[in-house]
Write a protein that holds these residues in place. Sequence first.
Motif, PDB file in Angstrom:
ATOM      1  N   PRO A  98       0.770  -1.036 -19.792  1.00 42.70           N
ATOM      2  CA  PRO A  98       0.565  -1.515 -18.420  1.00 42.70           C
ATOM      3  C   PRO A  98       0.635  -0.379 -17.418  1.00 42.70           C
ATOM      4  CG  PRO A  98       2.050  -2.967 -19.604  1.00 42.70           C
ATOM      5  CD  PRO A  98       1.829  -1.794 -20.494  1.00 42.70           C
ATOM      6  N   SER A  99      -0.378  -0.301 -16.567  1.00 44.85           N
ATOM      7  CA  SER A  99      -0.436   0.773 -15.569  1.00 44.85           C
ATOM      8  C   SER A  99       0.574   0.516 -14.457  1.00 44.85           C
ATOM      9  CB  SER A  99      -1.847   0.855 -14.983  1.00 44.85           C
ATOM     10  OG  SER A  99      -2.212  -0.374 -14.379  1.00 44.85           O
ATOM     11  N   LYS A 100       1.012   1.622 -13.831  1.00 48.67           N
ATOM     12  CA  LYS A 100       1.943   1.556 -12.708  1.00 48.67           C
ATOM     13  C   LYS A 100       1.148   1.702 -11.413  1.00 48.67           C
ATOM     14  CE  LYS A 100       5.392   1.636 -15.652  1.00 48.67           C
ATOM     15  NZ  LYS A 100       6.239   0.443 -15.901  1.00 48.67           N
ATOM     16  N   PRO A 101       0.898   0.632 -10.682  1.00 50.16           N
ATOM     17  CA  PRO A 101       0.066   0.742  -9.474  1.00 50.16           C
ATOM     18  C   PRO A 101       0.769   1.536  -8.377  1.00 50.16           C
ATOM     19  CG  PRO A 101       1.000  -1.457  -9.667  1.00 50.16           C
ATOM     20  CD  PRO A 101       1.343  -0.737 -10.937  1.00 50.16           C
ATOM     21  N   THR A 102       0.023   2.434  -7.747  1.00 48.04           N
ATOM     22  CA  THR A 102       0.554   3.238  -6.642  1.00 48.04           C
ATOM     23  C   THR A 102      -0.053   2.879  -5.299  1.00 48.04           C
ATOM     24  OG1 THR A 102      -1.110   4.942  -7.082  1.00 48.04           O
ATOM     25  CG2 THR A 102       1.021   5.171  -8.182  1.00 48.04           C
ATOM     26  N   SER A 103      -1.142   2.136  -5.326  1.00 49.38           N
ATOM     27  CA  SER A 103      -1.781   1.721  -4.081  1.00 49.38           C
ATOM     28  C   SER A 103      -2.220   0.278  -4.247  1.00 49.38           C
ATOM     29  CB  SER A 103      -2.989   2.599  -3.752  1.00 49.38           C
ATOM     30  OG  SER A 103      -3.947   2.533  -4.796  1.00 49.38           O
ATOM     31  N   PRO A 104      -2.202  -0.477  -3.166  1.00 47.77           N
ATOM     32  CA  PRO A 104      -2.574  -1.888  -3.277  1.00 47.77           C
ATOM     33  C   PRO A 104      -4.053  -2.063  -3.588  1.00 47.77           C
ATOM     34  CG  PRO A 104      -2.227  -1.296  -0.986  1.00 47.77           C
ATOM     35  CD  PRO A 104      -1.811  -0.114  -1.782  1.00 47.77           C
ATOM     36  N   ALA A 105      -4.336  -3.034  -4.416  1.00 49.15           N
ATOM     37  CA  ALA A 105      -5.733  -3.343  -4.732  1.00 49.15           C
ATOM     38  C   ALA A 105      -6.379  -4.161  -3.626  1.00 49.15           C
ATOM     39  CB  ALA A 105      -5.817  -4.101  -6.055  1.00 49.15           C
ATOM     40  N   ALA A 106      -5.582  -4.908  -2.903  1.00 47.88           N
ATOM     41  CA  ALA A 106      -6.064  -5.710  -1.785  1.00 47.88           C
ATOM     42  C   ALA A 106      -4.843  -6.083  -0.929  1.00 47.88           C
ATOM     43  CB  ALA A 106      -6.775  -6.962  -2.294  1.00 47.88           C
ATOM     44  N   PRO A 107      -5.032  -6.291   0.382  1.00 57.81           N
ATOM     45  CA  PRO A 107      -6.294  -6.113   1.098  1.00 57.81           C
ATOM     46  C   PRO A 107      -6.529  -4.651   1.474  1.00 57.81           C
ATOM     47  CG  PRO A 107      -4.609  -6.867   2.586  1.00 57.81           C
ATOM     48  CD  PRO A 107      -3.959  -6.798   1.238  1.00 57.81           C
ATOM     49  N   ASN A 108      -7.746  -4.322   1.870  1.00 57.60           N
ATOM     50  CA  ASN A 108      -8.068  -2.964   2.358  1.00 57.60           C
ATOM     51  C   ASN A 108      -7.635  -2.895   3.818  1.00 57.60           C
ATOM     52  OD1 ASN A 108      -9.117  -0.476   2.968  1.00 57.60           O
ATOM     53  ND2 ASN A 108     -11.126  -0.878   2.064  1.00 57.60           N
ATOM     54  N   ARG A 109      -6.341  -2.622   3.989  1.00 60.82           N
ATOM     55  CA  ARG A 109      -5.759  -2.736   5.329  1.00 60.82           C
ATOM     56  C   ARG A 109      -6.374  -1.765   6.348  1.00 60.82           C
ATOM     57  NH1 ARG A 109      -1.392  -5.810   5.760  1.00 60.82           N
ATOM     58  NH2 ARG A 109      -0.853  -5.432   3.597  1.00 60.82           N
ATOM     59  N   PRO A 110      -6.645  -0.497   6.020  1.00 51.74           N
ATOM     60  CA  PRO A 110      -7.297   0.365   7.020  1.00 51.74           C
ATOM     61  C   PRO A 110      -8.638  -0.180   7.486  1.00 51.74           C
ATOM     62  CG  PRO A 110      -6.374   1.692   5.252  1.00 51.74           C
ATOM     63  CD  PRO A 110      -6.249   0.283   4.836  1.00 51.74           C
ATOM     64  N   LEU A 111      -9.399  -0.756   6.555  1.00 55.04           N
ATOM     65  CA  LEU A 111     -10.690  -1.334   6.960  1.00 55.04           C
ATOM     66  C   LEU A 111     -10.475  -2.534   7.862  1.00 55.04           C
ATOM     67  CD1 LEU A 111     -13.775  -1.515   6.714  1.00 55.04           C
ATOM     68  CD2 LEU A 111     -13.449  -2.888   4.654  1.00 55.04           C
ATOM     69  N   PHE A 112      -9.510  -3.372   7.534  1.00 52.77           N
ATOM     70  CA  PHE A 112      -9.246  -4.547   8.367  1.00 52.77           C
ATOM     71  C   PHE A 112      -8.762  -4.152   9.755  1.00 52.77           C
ATOM     72  CE2 PHE A 112      -8.404  -7.698   4.660  1.00 52.77           C
ATOM     73  CZ  PHE A 112      -9.755  -7.649   4.361  1.00 52.77           C
ATOM     74  N   LEU A 113      -7.901  -3.121   9.830  1.00 52.08           N
ATOM     75  CA  LEU A 113      -7.421  -2.661  11.155  1.00 52.08           C
ATOM     76  C   LEU A 113      -8.578  -2.162  12.001  1.00 52.08           C
ATOM     77  CD1 LEU A 113      -4.158  -0.774  10.091  1.00 52.08           C
ATOM     78  CD2 LEU A 113      -4.324  -3.017  11.187  1.00 52.08           C
ATOM     79  N   THR A 114      -9.489  -1.435  11.382  1.00 49.61           N
ATOM     80  CA  THR A 114     -10.655  -0.918  12.111  1.00 49.61           C
ATOM     81  C   THR A 114     -11.543  -2.052  12.573  1.00 49.61           C
ATOM     82  OG1 THR A 114     -10.564   1.101  10.775  1.00 49.61           O
ATOM     83  CG2 THR A 114     -12.596   0.662  11.983  1.00 49.61           C
ATOM     84  N   LEU A 115     -11.776  -3.026  11.692  1.00 46.48           N
ATOM     85  CA  LEU A 115     -12.619  -4.160  12.071  1.00 46.48           C
ATOM     86  C   LEU A 115     -11.999  -4.964  13.209  1.00 46.48           C
ATOM     87  CD1 LEU A 115     -13.788  -5.449   8.563  1.00 46.48           C
ATOM     88  CD2 LEU A 115     -15.106  -4.145  10.230  1.00 46.48           C
ATOM     89  N   VAL A 116     -10.680  -5.095  13.217  1.00 45.40           N
ATOM     90  CA  VAL A 116     -10.010  -5.816  14.304  1.00 45.40           C
ATOM     91  C   VAL A 116     -10.181  -5.062  15.624  1.00 45.40           C
ATOM     92  CG1 VAL A 116      -7.754  -6.508  15.205  1.00 45.40           C
ATOM     93  CG2 VAL A 116      -8.375  -7.025  12.845  1.00 45.40           C
ATOM     94  N   LEU A 117     -10.059  -3.725  15.584  1.00 41.98           N
ATOM     95  CA  LEU A 117     -10.256  -2.926  16.801  1.00 41.98           C
ATOM     96  C   LEU A 117     -11.669  -3.098  17.339  1.00 41.98           C
ATOM     97  CD1 LEU A 117      -9.265  -0.797  18.828  1.00 41.98           C
ATOM     98  CD2 LEU A 117     -10.020   0.971  17.208  1.00 41.98           C
ATOM     99  N   LEU A 118     -12.656  -2.996  16.454  1.00 41.42           N
ATOM    100  CA  LEU A 118     -14.039  -3.174  16.894  1.00 41.42           C
ATOM    101  C   LEU A 118     -14.265  -4.590  17.404  1.00 41.42           C
ATOM    102  CD1 LEU A 118     -15.937  -1.251  14.055  1.00 41.42           C
ATOM    103  CD2 LEU A 118     -15.370  -0.453  16.355  1.00 41.42           C
ATOM    104  N   ALA A 119     -13.638  -5.573  16.727  1.00 41.55           N
ATOM    105  CA  ALA A 119     -13.786  -6.958  17.187  1.00 41.55           C
ATOM    106  C   ALA A 119     -13.149  -7.148  18.557  1.00 41.55           C
ATOM    107  CB  ALA A 119     -13.155  -7.908  16.180  1.00 41.55           C
ATOM    108  N   GLY A 120     -12.013  -6.471  18.826  1.00 41.26           N
ATOM    109  CA  GLY A 120     -11.369  -6.569  20.140  1.00 41.26           C
ATOM    110  C   GLY A 120     -12.240  -5.984  21.229  1.00 41.26           C
TER     111      GLY A 120
END
Length: 514
Positions: free
Chosen positions: A411-433
């Motif tokens: 079993p692999s040891k995850p070091t980064s989340p597979a979801a959600p893509n939080r930087p992308l979501f933060l950027t989309l929220v800024l553009l949406a604002g």
Amino acid sequence: MNSLYDEFRVALHSVWTRRWLVLAVAWGICILGWLAVASIPNRYDSRARLLVDVNQILPDEAQGGPLGGRRHLDEIRGTLTSARNLEKVAVTTGLLPAGASEREKAGAVAMLQKNIKVIPQQDNIFEITSSIAIGSLSDADNAKLASGVLDSLITVFRDDQLRGGRVNAREGLKFLDSQIADREKALREVEARRAAFEAQNIGLIPGGSGSPAQRVDAARAELGQIESQLVAAQAALAATNGQLASTPATINVPGMSATGAGVARQQLAGAQNELSAMRARGLTDAHPDIIAIKSQIASLKAQADREGSGGGGGNAQNPAYASLAAMRAERQATVSALSARKAQLTSDIAKITSQQIQNPGIAAEYDRINGEYTALKAQYDKLLGQREQVRLRGEVQTEANAIKVELLDPPSKPTSPAAPNRPLFLTLVLLAGIGGGVGAAFGLSQVRASYPTAARLERASGLPVIGSITEVVTPERQVERKKRLVWLASGGGALVGLYALLLIAEFVQRGMVA
């Protein structure tokens, strides 16, 4: 083209005049959106590859045919994420506390079944993926739990397979024993019913094994053989009788004393005794054997008369005649035995046929009982063979590992989340604002009636516009505008700075998981 450019300038001016509304709406949308993004827990995925090898120790017949191994792998694929195994995993990993209720157990098992995927890559290689996103846990705990779930699942699966082979063999033997006992009981019931039926209809059912139709077929087949053998035996007897009739019983030996006299009389007495025996067996005067023996008696009487008158020499018994007489007696016995067997078979066939004609229901019922007995006997023998195969399979699994479970990729040891893509979501929220603020300002300008240019006022009123007066900005007004512009830039910069701060916090949090 100029009108389109003018419209763009007008729209841009209408938005700029409501720039504080744009900033307020942007801040509201961004704050709400970023809070929503922050509430989504990070999902961490762990993957492992498993090799499940079924040892082909027994032949295909004992393995349930050529598809036995593949069917076993399909069963393993289904039991890998069974509710029993997942409940053990939930207890081992701490998802279920001690003394958890049945509802909590069901919830934990449902969550694991939803988040654990088993993907077959080849016939016996499986890729297992676990996805964990529990909001009450930190990212480090979620990442650790994702790999821990796979570790526990593989361990539970291995232990279950080590015990499962022997348990399945015992359960299989127990099931087959119960089936064999049921078939044996039914077989005995059919045997008792058949014996009772035969005893009840003892005068209507002929003896012997098999149904009446089968016995008639067997009797007819044997009758055909008897008839061919009888024809051959009668032909051989007729040939022997012909040779015997042309062969003298005695031969005259010159110089032989009269002590040889009386041989013909002895043979005559023997022939008469044989005639009496034939009549005792029921042969009539028209029978070929009776006719032949009578002819022989007449010849022997003539010879006896000549012996009585005396002669120049003595008579001796003819050896060829004696040999032919013995051969004839043997062939007569063969013909008699074949004739008796033919008569018996003919009588049996007539009797069975008559019984079937007179009592068709009894014959049909007897055939049905025999058919039921044959079917049950075949099932009973088949179950005995299957039980022996299961017993052999259980012994093999006891001596050697029938199933080999090998971990190809741990079993692999995850070091980064597979979801959600939080930087992308933060950027989309800024553009949406920003887009929402601009849209709100433009929409408000369309609702409120205003005329930013003289040409638009002229088109709206239908009257000519003589001229327009430009705005006169005083020094005090200019200072006030610069101050408000600084405030606007500060508000926009604060919004962008908050976005950058959230991005930095996200990457710092990921680094803490690693």
